[in-house]
Structure formats: C-alpha cells, structure tokens
Design a protein around this motif. Structure first.
Motif, PDB file in Angstrom:
ATOM      1  N   MET A 136      49.846  30.749  36.701  1.00 59.23           N
ATOM      2  CA  MET A 136      49.013  31.891  37.019  1.00 59.23           C
ATOM      3  C   MET A 136      49.046  32.083  38.531  1.00 59.23           C
ATOM      4  O   MET A 136      48.759  31.164  39.293  1.00 59.23           O
ATOM      5  CB  MET A 136      47.589  31.599  36.528  1.00 59.23           C
ATOM      6  CG  MET A 136      46.696  32.776  36.636  1.00 59.23           C
ATOM      7  SD  MET A 136      44.970  32.473  36.136  1.00 59.23           S
ATOM      8  CE  MET A 136      45.084  31.801  34.535  1.00 59.23           C
ATOM      9  N   GLY A 137      49.361  33.293  38.963  1.00 58.07           N
ATOM     10  CA  GLY A 137      49.437  33.573  40.387  1.00 58.07           C
ATOM     11  C   GLY A 137      48.103  33.987  40.965  1.00 58.07           C
ATOM     12  O   GLY A 137      47.097  34.109  40.260  1.00 58.07           O
ATOM     13  N   ASN A 138      48.085  34.216  42.273  1.00 58.41           N
ATOM     14  CA  ASN A 138      46.847  34.619  42.932  1.00 58.41           C
ATOM     15  C   ASN A 138      46.372  35.993  42.467  1.00 58.41           C
ATOM     16  O   ASN A 138      45.180  36.266  42.452  1.00 58.41           O
ATOM     17  CB  ASN A 138      47.042  34.620  44.447  1.00 58.41           C
ATOM     18  CG  ASN A 138      47.078  33.214  44.993  1.00 58.41           C
ATOM     19  OD1 ASN A 138      46.580  32.293  44.370  1.00 58.41           O
ATOM     20  ND2 ASN A 138      47.689  33.051  46.154  1.00 58.41           N
ATOM     21  N   GLY A 139      47.297  36.859  42.096  1.00 55.45           N
ATOM     22  CA  GLY A 139      46.919  38.184  41.624  1.00 55.45           C
ATOM     23  C   GLY A 139      46.124  38.118  40.339  1.00 55.45           C
ATOM     24  O   GLY A 139      45.147  38.846  40.147  1.00 55.45           O
ATOM     25  N   ALA A 140      46.514  37.231  39.426  1.00 56.71           N
ATOM     26  CA  ALA A 140      45.798  37.073  38.159  1.00 56.71           C
ATOM     27  C   ALA A 140      44.411  36.479  38.400  1.00 56.71           C
ATOM     28  O   ALA A 140      43.431  36.881  37.757  1.00 56.71           O
ATOM     29  CB  ALA A 140      46.600  36.198  37.204  1.00 56.71           C
TER      30      ALA A 140
ATOM     31  N   ALA B 214      42.601  36.789  41.098  1.00 59.94           N
ATOM     32  CA  ALA B 214      41.780  37.829  41.718  1.00 59.94           C
ATOM     33  C   ALA B 214      41.309  38.834  40.675  1.00 59.94           C
ATOM     34  O   ALA B 214      40.149  39.276  40.693  1.00 59.94           O
ATOM     35  CB  ALA B 214      42.560  38.531  42.816  1.00 59.94           C
ATOM     36  N   GLN B 215      42.165  39.183  39.743  1.00 62.24           N
ATOM     37  CA  GLN B 215      41.790  40.124  38.678  1.00 62.24           C
ATOM     38  C   GLN B 215      40.699  39.526  37.795  1.00 62.24           C
ATOM     39  O   GLN B 215      39.751  40.210  37.425  1.00 62.24           O
ATOM     40  CB  GLN B 215      43.021  40.506  37.844  1.00 62.24           C
ATOM     41  CG  GLN B 215      42.728  41.493  36.737  1.00 62.24           C
ATOM     42  CD  GLN B 215      42.209  42.822  37.247  1.00 62.24           C
ATOM     43  OE1 GLN B 215      42.554  43.273  38.322  1.00 62.24           O
ATOM     44  NE2 GLN B 215      41.347  43.432  36.468  1.00 62.24           N
ATOM     45  N   GLN B 216      40.834  38.251  37.453  1.00 66.74           N
ATOM     46  CA  GLN B 216      39.813  37.592  36.641  1.00 66.74           C
ATOM     47  C   GLN B 216      38.473  37.565  37.373  1.00 66.74           C
ATOM     48  O   GLN B 216      37.418  37.781  36.771  1.00 66.74           O
ATOM     49  CB  GLN B 216      40.243  36.162  36.299  1.00 66.74           C
ATOM     50  CG  GLN B 216      41.336  36.090  35.261  1.00 66.74           C
ATOM     51  CD  GLN B 216      41.760  34.660  34.993  1.00 66.74           C
ATOM     52  OE1 GLN B 216      41.489  33.757  35.802  1.00 66.74           O
ATOM     53  NE2 GLN B 216      42.439  34.452  33.870  1.00 66.74           N
TER      54      GLN B 216
ATOM     55  N   ARG C 106      35.004  39.246  36.100  1.00 65.01           N
ATOM     56  CA  ARG C 106      33.804  38.433  35.976  1.00 65.01           C
ATOM     57  C   ARG C 106      32.657  39.042  36.785  1.00 65.01           C
ATOM     58  O   ARG C 106      31.523  39.130  36.327  1.00 65.01           O
ATOM     59  CB  ARG C 106      34.111  37.010  36.447  1.00 65.01           C
ATOM     60  CG  ARG C 106      33.088  35.987  36.070  1.00 65.01           C
ATOM     61  CD  ARG C 106      33.515  34.548  36.341  1.00 65.01           C
ATOM     62  NE  ARG C 106      34.258  34.382  37.594  1.00 65.01           N
ATOM     63  CZ  ARG C 106      35.528  33.981  37.670  1.00 65.01           C
ATOM     64  NH1 ARG C 106      36.207  33.706  36.584  1.00 65.01           N
ATOM     65  NH2 ARG C 106      36.120  33.839  38.841  1.00 65.01           N
ATOM     66  N   ASN C 107      32.943  39.506  37.989  1.00 63.82           N
ATOM     67  CA  ASN C 107      31.919  40.133  38.830  1.00 63.82           C
ATOM     68  C   ASN C 107      31.452  41.454  38.239  1.00 63.82           C
ATOM     69  O   ASN C 107      30.277  41.804  38.342  1.00 63.82           O
ATOM     70  CB  ASN C 107      32.435  40.337  40.250  1.00 63.82           C
ATOM     71  CG  ASN C 107      32.542  39.035  41.015  1.00 63.82           C
ATOM     72  OD1 ASN C 107      31.893  38.057  40.666  1.00 63.82           O
ATOM     73  ND2 ASN C 107      33.368  39.015  42.048  1.00 63.82           N
ATOM     74  N   ALA C 108      32.341  42.190  37.614  1.00 61.52           N
ATOM     75  CA  ALA C 108      31.967  43.460  36.997  1.00 61.52           C
ATOM     76  C   ALA C 108      31.006  43.222  35.837  1.00 61.52           C
ATOM     77  O   ALA C 108      30.044  43.977  35.651  1.00 61.52           O
ATOM     78  CB  ALA C 108      33.209  44.205  36.519  1.00 61.52           C
ATOM     79  N   LYS C 109      31.228  42.174  35.057  1.00 67.33           N
ATOM     80  CA  LYS C 109      30.319  41.841  33.956  1.00 67.33           C
ATOM     81  C   LYS C 109      28.936  41.485  34.489  1.00 67.33           C
ATOM     82  O   LYS C 109      27.922  41.894  33.935  1.00 67.33           O
ATOM     83  CB  LYS C 109      30.878  40.680  33.140  1.00 67.33           C
ATOM     84  CG  LYS C 109      32.051  41.030  32.289  1.00 67.33           C
ATOM     85  CD  LYS C 109      32.541  39.816  31.522  1.00 67.33           C
ATOM     86  CE  LYS C 109      33.822  40.131  30.786  1.00 67.33           C
ATOM     87  NZ  LYS C 109      34.361  38.940  30.110  1.00 67.33           N
ATOM     88  N   ASN C 110      28.885  40.731  35.575  1.00 69.02           N
ATOM     89  CA  ASN C 110      27.609  40.335  36.157  1.00 69.02           C
ATOM     90  C   ASN C 110      26.848  41.526  36.715  1.00 69.02           C
ATOM     91  O   ASN C 110      25.631  41.599  36.615  1.00 69.02           O
ATOM     92  CB  ASN C 110      27.819  39.294  37.259  1.00 69.02           C
ATOM     93  CG  ASN C 110      28.291  37.966  36.707  1.00 69.02           C
ATOM     94  OD1 ASN C 110      28.143  37.697  35.519  1.00 69.02           O
ATOM     95  ND2 ASN C 110      28.875  37.151  37.562  1.00 69.02           N
ATOM     96  N   GLN C 111      27.539  42.477  37.298  1.00 67.78           N
ATOM     97  CA  GLN C 111      26.882  43.647  37.864  1.00 67.78           C
ATOM     98  C   GLN C 111      26.297  44.523  36.774  1.00 67.78           C
ATOM     99  O   GLN C 111      25.217  45.064  36.919  1.00 67.78           O
ATOM    100  CB  GLN C 111      27.853  44.448  38.719  1.00 67.78           C
ATOM    101  CG  GLN C 111      28.157  43.804  40.052  1.00 67.78           C
ATOM    102  CD  GLN C 111      29.120  44.619  40.884  1.00 67.78           C
ATOM    103  OE1 GLN C 111      29.804  45.498  40.370  1.00 67.78           O
ATOM    104  NE2 GLN C 111      29.173  44.321  42.166  1.00 67.78           N
TER     105      GLN C 111
END
Length: 76
Positions: free
Chosen positions: A1-5, A7-9, A13-18
């Motif tokens: 898994m790269g850094n892009g994946a 960051a997307q995760q 996760r932050n969108a769910k919390n908001q």
C-alpha cells in the motif's frame, strides 16, 4: 500500500467522523426560547432584549411590556 492509499483512507475516515459530529442547532435554539408572551404565547429566545419585547407588546397587543411579560426582568 502506497502513501496515496493511506492518505485516501485517512480522508475517508475523517469524513465519517465529521458527518457523525455535525448536528443541527434547531433543538438548542428551541430549548433557549424560554421567554413567553402571556397574551399570545409566542416564544422568544432568552437573549431577547427589552426593545424587542416592548415592540411586540405594543405593536401586537397595545399593552405594556409588564402586561405581556410579567416574569421577565432586565438582565443585570
């Protein structure tokens, strides 16, 4: 898994919390309406000023502020 994946995760996760924490202010506003006109039972926010209450009493009912709002006292 790269850094892009990763960051997307993290964004997902932050969108769910908001979404979970976002709530409406309507319930709090309705709870804060504790000044009630004794003539027509219209409610006003607890932060209403004397000018707004006296305008309501005079314009709607042709009464003094103490007749419509006998329990109200100016904040000290």
């Amino acid at each position: 898994m790269g850094n892009g994946a990763k960051a997307q995760q993290k964004r997902e996760r932050n969108a769910k919390n908001q979404k979970a924490s976002a709530s409406s202010q309507l319930k709090a506003n309705n709870a804060a309406k504790n000044i009630i006109c004794k003539t027509c039972f219209q409610t006003f926010l607890c932060t209403s000023r004397e000018k707004a209450l006296s305008e309501h009493a005079e314009n709607k009912h042709n009464k003094a502020i103490k007749e419509c709002f006998p329990d109200w006292a100016p904040p000290s």
